[in-house]
Design a protein around this motif. Structure first.
Motif, PDB file in Angstrom:
ATOM      1  N   GLU A   1       0.842  -1.173  -0.097  1.00  0.00           N
ATOM      2  CA  GLU A   1       0.127   0.081   0.052  1.00  0.00           C
ATOM      3  C   GLU A   1       0.976   1.272   0.046  1.00  0.00           C
ATOM      4  N   VAL A   2       2.283   1.151   0.367  1.00  0.00           N
ATOM      5  CA  VAL A   2       3.005   2.437   0.313  1.00  0.00           C
ATOM      6  C   VAL A   2       3.620   2.651  -1.004  1.00  0.00           C
ATOM      7  N   CYS A   3       4.352   1.591  -1.369  1.00  0.00           N
ATOM      8  CA  CYS A   3       5.213   1.680  -2.861  1.00  0.00           C
ATOM      9  C   CYS A   3       4.491   1.069  -3.783  1.00  0.00           C
ATOM     10  N   GLY A   4       3.461   0.314  -3.678  1.00  0.00           N
ATOM     11  CA  GLY A   4       2.934  -0.398  -4.926  1.00  0.00           C
ATOM     12  C   GLY A   4       3.712  -1.552  -5.524  1.00  0.00           C
ATOM     13  N   LYS A   5       4.724  -2.295  -4.799  1.00  0.00           N
ATOM     14  CA  LYS A   5       5.447  -3.183  -5.282  1.00  0.00           C
ATOM     15  C   LYS A   5       4.648  -4.483  -4.786  1.00  0.00           C
TER      16      LYS A   5
ATOM     17  N   GLY B   1      10.144   5.893 -10.973  1.00  0.00           N
ATOM     18  CA  GLY B   1      10.048   7.183  -9.983  1.00  0.00           C
ATOM     19  C   GLY B   1       9.432   6.652  -8.527  1.00  0.00           C
ATOM     20  N   ILE B   2       9.536   5.633  -8.301  1.00  0.00           N
ATOM     21  CA  ILE B   2       9.014   5.023  -6.999  1.00  0.00           C
ATOM     22  C   ILE B   2      10.167   5.596  -5.820  1.00  0.00           C
ATOM     23  N   LYS B   3       9.413   5.835  -4.977  1.00  0.00           N
ATOM     24  CA  LYS B   3      10.477   6.539  -3.781  1.00  0.00           C
ATOM     25  C   LYS B   3       9.703   6.365  -2.604  1.00  0.00           C
ATOM     26  N   PRO B   4      10.032   4.942  -2.059  1.00  0.00           N
ATOM     27  CA  PRO B   4       9.296   4.492  -0.903  1.00  0.00           C
ATOM     28  C   PRO B   4       9.627   4.861   0.526  1.00  0.00           C
TER      29      PRO B   4
END
Length: 393
Positions: free
Chosen positions: A145-149, A250-253
């Motif tokens: 839910e945080v980074c979509g991985k 562009g993912i910055k978890p």
């Protein structure tokens, strides 16, 4: 006295009895009505039928988990007793199950018997292959839910969440160092036992696992088997490639608790936080100067030791940092990857672009202490000072 004919008759009779006994044993074998499998006795037949019915009449007295046979209960009990009767002959690590030793041995042999039918990449366990298969089929993934991985199941998401929360539930009983995953703790305990069976022939460094040893050898060979499909850049490990991919996605978890700034890695988030706290935990052994980053402390130390571990393979010139070597290599390749946003002029390094921009802005940050004359570059200011000091260049 028995006659030869009588003795022969008895032999034939004994053979017939043996044949009859064998026939009866075969006739008493039990055949499964569902799949046709034959069992030697009624007990085996009953146990086999549970594979079809799903019946599990035997349960663990500790946790209540059910099993199809009593043998499986006895094996399961080792998870409660901690018994590990099977040992790896190479590194001495112990396991509760014989099958676990067989899987573990692949870390030594490098065997990967489970290949992906889509891309051909092989894995040491079927569970690793299943996880990999999700990269081809995204329908069954569970997403963070945080980074979509995406992950294979909820338990993997739970472990992954620790990269966001910083939770480290596994601690060393000897030095109390904490880790986010059990495997990291197991690798750490080797630092106390000293059991490192893999030795590098080049530098002598030793490692507890074959996988660590293989990654290390790439520091000598320069091998980078993992490449980015977006930009073609290569990396020595798959983990570094995954982190690099965040540049493209562009993912910055990771986010800063103070200002909310987001970063691609946990280490970058920790380093950024020090810009708020002012913490500088790394100090120079020679002069005592402190640094916020360990790499900066190491680079600074080379100014004292004059160590220059990075050498040019063209002219043999040496440098204190890899960044300096890369910048120098452009003097040979004539590569100019940095450009001015105003006039489009190109340069071999970013500092030259910054200096060039002053021709557009008129900025002159370097001034003479004697006459006050200002200059756009530090080198021009130094040349000017020679006019006052009489120093010959």
């Amino acid at each position: 006295m028995s006659t030869p004919t009588g003795r022969i008759s008895k032999v034939f009779q004994a053979c017939e009895e043996a044949s009859s006994s064998t026939s009866k044993a075969i006739n008493h074998r039990y055949s499964c009505e569902i799949c046709g499998k034959t069992c030697l006795n009624n007990a085996n037949a009953k146990a086999h039928m549970r594979t079809h019915t799903g019946e599990k009449p035997y349960s663990c007295e500790v946790c209540g988990k059910s099993f199809a046979n009593n043998f499986d209960v006895n094996v399961h009990m080792r998870t409660h007793t901690g018994e590990k009767r099977f040992t790896c002959e190479i590194c001495g690590k112990s396991f509760a199950y014989k099958s676990s030793v067989k899987v573990h041995m692949r870390t030594h042999t490098g065997e990967k018997p489970f290949p992906c039918e889509t891309c051909g990449i092989a894995y040491p366990t079927s569970s690793s292959l299943k996880t990999h298969m999700l990269t081809h089929n995204t329908e069954d993934k569970v997403y963070c839910e945080v980074c979509g991985k995406g992950f294979a199941n909820n338990s993997q998401v739970k472990v992954h969440m620790r990269t966001h929360t910083g939770e480290k539930p596994f601690s060393c009983t000897i030095c109390h160092s904490a880790f986010s995953i059990k495997q990291s703790l197991e690798s750490h305990t080797v630092t106390h036992t000293g059991n490192k069976p893999y030795s590098c022939e080049v530098c002598g460094k030793v490692f507890p696992r074959l996988s660590y040893f293989k990654i290390h050898t790439r520091t000598h060979t320069g091998e980078k088997p993992y490449s980015c499909e977006e930009c073609g850049k290569s990396f020595s490990t798959n983990g570094i490639l995954k982190i690099h991919m965040r540049i493209h996605t562009g993912i910055k978890p990771f986010s800063c608790e103070v200002c909310g700034m987001r970063t691609t890695t946990y280490s970058a988030a920790k380093q950024h936080l020090r810009t708020h706290t002012g913490e500088k935990p790394y100090s120079c052994e020679v002069c005592g100067k402190t640094f916020a980053q360990k790499t900066n402390a190491m680079i600074h130390l080379r100014r004292h030791t004059k160590e220059k571990p990075y050498s040019c393979n063209v002219c043999d010139k040496t440098f204190a940092t890899n960044a300096e070597l890369k910048s120098h290599m452009r003097t040979h390749t004539r590569e100019k990857p940095f450009s001015c946003e105003v006039c489009g002029s190109r340069f071999s390094n970013r500092s030259n672009v910054k200096e060039h921009m002053r021709t557009h802005t008129g900025e002159k940050p370097y001034s003479c202490d004697i006459c006050g004359k200002a200059f756009a570059s530090q080198s021009n200011a130094k040349v000017h000072m020679m006019a006052h000091t009489g120093e010959v260049r």
